[in-house]
Design an enzyme around this catalytic site. Structure first.
Site, PDB file in Angstrom:
ATOM      1  CB  ILE A   1      -0.853   0.511   1.287  1.00 44.94           C
ATOM      2  CG1 ILE A   1      -0.213   0.274   2.093  1.00 44.94           C
ATOM      3  CG2 ILE A   1      -1.648  -1.236   0.848  1.00 44.94           C
ATOM      4  CD1 ILE A   1      -1.478   0.679   3.461  1.00 44.94           C
ATOM      5  N   PRO A   2       0.198   2.791  -0.216  1.00 45.69           N
ATOM      6  CG  PRO A   2      -1.153   3.267  -1.892  1.00 45.69           C
ATOM      7  CD  PRO A   2      -0.806   2.469  -0.911  1.00 45.69           C
TER       8      PRO A   2
ATOM      9  CD  GLU B   1       9.134   3.464   1.095  1.00 48.50           C
ATOM     10  OE1 GLU B   1       7.694   2.603   1.594  1.00 48.50           O
ATOM     11  OE2 GLU B   1       9.348   3.627   0.099  1.00 48.50           O
TER      12      GLU B   1
ATOM     13  N   GLY C   1       0.016   2.074  -6.226  1.00 49.52           N
ATOM     14  CA  GLY C   1       0.564   2.638  -6.809  1.00 49.52           C
ATOM     15  C   GLY C   1       1.102   2.833  -7.956  1.00 49.52           C
ATOM     16  CB  SER C   2       4.676   5.431  -8.459  1.00 51.65           C
ATOM     17  OG  SER C   2       5.097   3.624  -8.504  1.00 51.65           O
TER      18      SER C   2
ATOM     19  CD  GLU D   1      -7.778   0.244  -8.195  1.00 49.69           C
ATOM     20  OE1 GLU D   1      -7.201   1.368  -9.005  1.00 49.69           O
ATOM     21  OE2 GLU D   1      -7.864  -0.994  -8.614  1.00 49.69           O
TER      22      GLU D   1
ATOM     23  CB  CYS E   1      -3.842   7.222  -8.235  1.00 46.81           C
ATOM     24  SG  CYS E   1      -5.236   6.478  -6.872  1.00 46.81           S
TER      25      CYS E   1
ATOM     26  CD  GLN F   1       5.442  12.436  -4.071  1.00 48.91           C
ATOM     27  OE1 GLN F   1       6.518  11.695  -3.937  1.00 48.91           O
ATOM     28  NE2 GLN F   1       4.605  13.091  -4.663  1.00 48.91           N
TER      29      GLN F   1
ATOM     30  CE  LYS G   1       5.807  13.088  -9.110  1.00 49.99           C
ATOM     31  NZ  LYS G   1       5.323  11.501  -8.762  1.00 49.99           N
TER      32      LYS G   1
ATOM     33  CD  GLU H   1      -0.273   9.885 -10.575  1.00 49.01           C
ATOM     34  OE1 GLU H   1       0.822   8.712 -10.800  1.00 49.01           O
ATOM     35  OE2 GLU H   1      -1.623  10.094  -9.890  1.00 49.01           O
TER      36      GLU H   1
HETATM   37  P1  ADP Z   1       5.460   6.492  -4.028  1.00 48.55           P
HETATM   38  O1  ADP Z   1       7.455   5.901  -3.822  1.00 48.55           O
HETATM   39  O2  ADP Z   1       5.831   7.477  -5.593  1.00 48.55           O
HETATM   40  O3  ADP Z   1       4.754   6.711  -3.152  1.00 48.55           O
HETATM   41  P2  ADP Z   1       5.441   3.540  -5.428  1.00 48.55           P
HETATM   42  O4  ADP Z   1       4.969   3.482  -6.237  1.00 48.55           O
HETATM   43  O5  ADP Z   1       7.223   3.714  -4.489  1.00 48.55           O
HETATM   44  O6  ADP Z   1       5.153   4.968  -4.876  1.00 48.55           O
HETATM   45  O7  ADP Z   1       4.917   3.100  -3.833  1.00 48.55           O
HETATM   46  C1  ADP Z   1       4.044   2.033  -3.329  1.00 48.55           C
HETATM   47  C2  ADP Z   1       4.707   1.376  -2.404  1.00 48.55           C
HETATM   48  O8  ADP Z   1       5.517   0.216  -3.482  1.00 48.55           O
HETATM   49  C3  ADP Z   1       5.094   1.695  -0.491  1.00 48.55           C
HETATM   50  O9  ADP Z   1       3.949   0.669  -0.391  1.00 48.55           O
HETATM   51  C4  ADP Z   1       6.867   1.417  -1.342  1.00 48.55           C
HETATM   52  O10 ADP Z   1       7.780   0.963  -0.436  1.00 48.55           O
HETATM   53  C5  ADP Z   1       5.842   0.344  -2.426  1.00 48.55           C
HETATM   54  N1  ADP Z   1       7.702  -0.541  -3.358  1.00 48.55           N
HETATM   55  C6  ADP Z   1       7.961   1.337  -3.831  1.00 48.55           C
HETATM   56  N2  ADP Z   1       8.928  -0.180  -4.632  1.00 48.55           N
HETATM   57  C7  ADP Z   1       8.641  -1.470  -4.218  1.00 48.55           C
HETATM   58  C8  ADP Z   1       9.635  -2.440  -5.373  1.00 48.55           C
HETATM   59  N3  ADP Z   1      10.312  -2.927  -5.909  1.00 48.55           N
HETATM   60  N4  ADP Z   1       9.062  -3.974  -4.618  1.00 48.55           N
HETATM   61  C9  ADP Z   1       7.387  -3.921  -3.770  1.00 48.55           C
HETATM   62  N5  ADP Z   1       7.543  -2.732  -3.680  1.00 48.55           N
HETATM   63  C10 ADP Z   1       7.373  -1.983  -3.465  1.00 48.55           C
HETATM   64 MG    MG Z   2       8.586   4.974  -4.510  1.00 50.16          MG
END
Ligand code: ADP
Ligand code: MG
Length: 498
Positions: free
Chosen positions: A163-164, A192, A241-242, A263, A298, A345, A348, A400
């Protein structure tokens, strides 16, 4: 039976009780490595707690706990599982205030307009899914009169959920609640930037659920998310996430040949026809853009196409409304708009605003006012910006931003508006505002998005399938179909009676 945890509405105090832990196998557990990372309040830059720094060893322990708990859960009578999940929802609703306050503390989202609302939707989503256990039905198939042929829905096993930080509670509910009702166990990796409230939710619902059924790890993507996706015992991954990370997750899942729900991002269009009710459309733009969430959605309606006959009036009213919103301390009841989540962010978002300012012809309308409170001088506040007359090819108009930045464009005719709305790599949501039924209906057919609305801009709702087309993702969430199609296997069974 032991006493249940009482709500703690002092978020700093609650944060310290959660400091340094995952939740695995029914209890708060530090990282195997003993490492932690800081959790920051983005309104003050203060460290409010530590979070356990998850890695592949923690993933192993959590997945083992989930795999151990899952078979007995799957054998339970379905409605009994549903009752327990609904019970989690009722329990969470007793904790809305504390969860709202804690998520405001760690994300900077205003309590009154966002964080408390999110906590109550979290509870509601568990109650909703708890009622759907009786719908885990198969079919009988008229294949051959001498054979009883049927399909049955079976759980997948252990689900990995990532999750994000933008709406961690709602998004975790969309994953955990249907996964559990369908008979799966879950290992979640929180974002995180926002690990605490998600951890608290799991601690709370573990008072109702068997130990090990739902586990949560905090940690970073590559160190903790990636091994969760890759773990051989994880049979399904559901990710929000992204787009960039979604592709990485999808590739790993492809190697394992397991199903995924993704998503991802969006750049959602909103078309305001010349005959629209302007005030209603302005209200829809405020909700759609998620100005109260600093645009960190999103689904944000960040491309707003307004007919030239009402464009200037629309922009003036939109600006006036956003100006009237108060930026400030997220925990203050009078605050409408809080902070951006993190320094990355923040940089960004500001870089996109700079690009817009430098884009030839573009006009920037900064709205609202920066807070003046001395305690907030290090806060990650960004004034909402409405760009007008910006080139549709400028990066802020196409990419985005995940910040409080809306681009308003003028259009002359409907065909042009539809073409421009669809000219995007994304396809999450879209709206059209008009009094003309034919136009409305035609637009619902032609807009390339997973969620299309006319004359309103509702956010995610229990029972409505939600998800994207194009680069916005794969699969649907929040509905009965989401549970059936994304958290079960369908097995065909034939009994030859001859
Ligand atoms: P943003 O950093 O823009 O918020 P992310 O898609 O990087 O979007 O983050 C969404 C979630 O995906 C967070 O919980 C992040 O820790 C996790 N994430 C980031 N990189 C990876 C990866 N390589 N594999 C699995 N989860 C990941
Ligand atoms: Mg990230």
């Amino acid at each position: 039976m032991s006493e249940r945890l009482q709500p703690n509405t002092n978020p700093a105090d609650l944060a310290s009780t959660l400091s340094g832990f995952h939740f695995i196998g029914g209890s708060l557990t530090p990282a195997r490595s003993g490492r932690t990372f800081d959790v920051i309040n983005p309104a003050t830059a203060d460290v409010v707690a530590k979070a356990a720094y998850g890695d592949a060893d923690d993933v192993d322990v959590a997945v083992a706990a989930a795999a151990k708990a899952q078979p007995a859960w799957a054998k339970m009578v379905a409605r009994q599982r549903g009752k327990l999940v609904a019970e989690c929802g009722r329990l969470l609703s007793d904790h809305v205030e504390e969860l709202g306050r804690l998520v405001a503390l760690e994300t900077g989202k205003a309590l009154r307009t966002e964080s408390r609302v999110e906590a109550s939707v979290l509870a509601d989503m568990f109650v909703y899914y708890g009622g759907l256990a009786s719908e885990l039905k198969g079919e009988t198939v008229p294949f051959n009169p001498d054979m009883l042929t049927m399909t049955v829905r079976e759980p997948i096993g252990v689900v990995g959920a990532i999750i994000p930080w933008n709406v961690p509670l709602l998004l975790m509910a969309l994953k955990i609640a249907p996964a559990l009702v369908a008979g799966n166990a879950v290992v979640i990796k929180s974002a995180e930037e926002a690990p605490l409230t998600a951890l608290r939710v799991i601690q709370l619902i573990n008072q109702v659920l068997p130990p090990g059924l739902v586990n949560i790890l905090s940690g970073f993507g590559p160190e903790c998310g990636a091994p969760l996706v890759a773990h051989p015992k994880v049979g399904k991954v559901t990710f929000t996430g992204s787009v960039e990370t979604g592709r990485i997750v999808y590739k790993t899942a492809a190697e394992k040949l397991i199903p995924v729900t993704l998503e991802l991002g969006g750049k959602s269009p909103m078309i305001v026809m010349g005959d629209a009710d302007i005030d209603r459309a302005v209200g829809g733009a405020i909700i759609g853009m998620r100005f109260t969430r600093q645009g960190q959605s999103c689904t944000a309606s960040s491309r707003i196409y307004v007919h030239e006959s009402i464009h200037d009036e629309f922009v003036a009213r939109l600006k006036a409304k956003v100006d009237a919103m108060k930026m400030g301390d997220p925990l203050d009841e009078s605050t409408d708009i809080g902070t951006i989540i993190s320094p990355d962010q923040y940089e960004k978002v500001r870089s996109y605003i700079r690009m817009g300012l430098e884009s030839p012809g573009a006009k920037a309308h900064a709205c609202s006012a920066m807070p003046t409170d001395a305690r907030l001088t290090k806060g990650l506040f960004v004034q909402p910006v409405i760009f007008t007359d910006i080139s549709p090819d400028a990066r802020p108009a196409r990419e985005e931003i995940f910040g409080p930045v809306a681009c308003v464009f003028r259009f002359k005719d409907y065909e042009e508006a539809i073409a421009r709305a669809n000219d995007s790599e994304y396809g999450l949501a879209a709206t059209i505002w008009t009094r003309d039924l034919r136009t409305a209906l035609d637009a619902t057919r032609r807009l390339e998005a997973g969620f299309v609305q006319v004359n309103q801009n509702l956010v995610v709702q229990p029972m409505l399938s939600y998800g994207g087309m194009k680069s916005s993702g794969l699969g649907r969430e929040a509905s009965l179909e989401a549970m059936l199609e994304h958290f079960t296997h369908k097995k065909t069974v034939i009994i030859n009676m001859t």
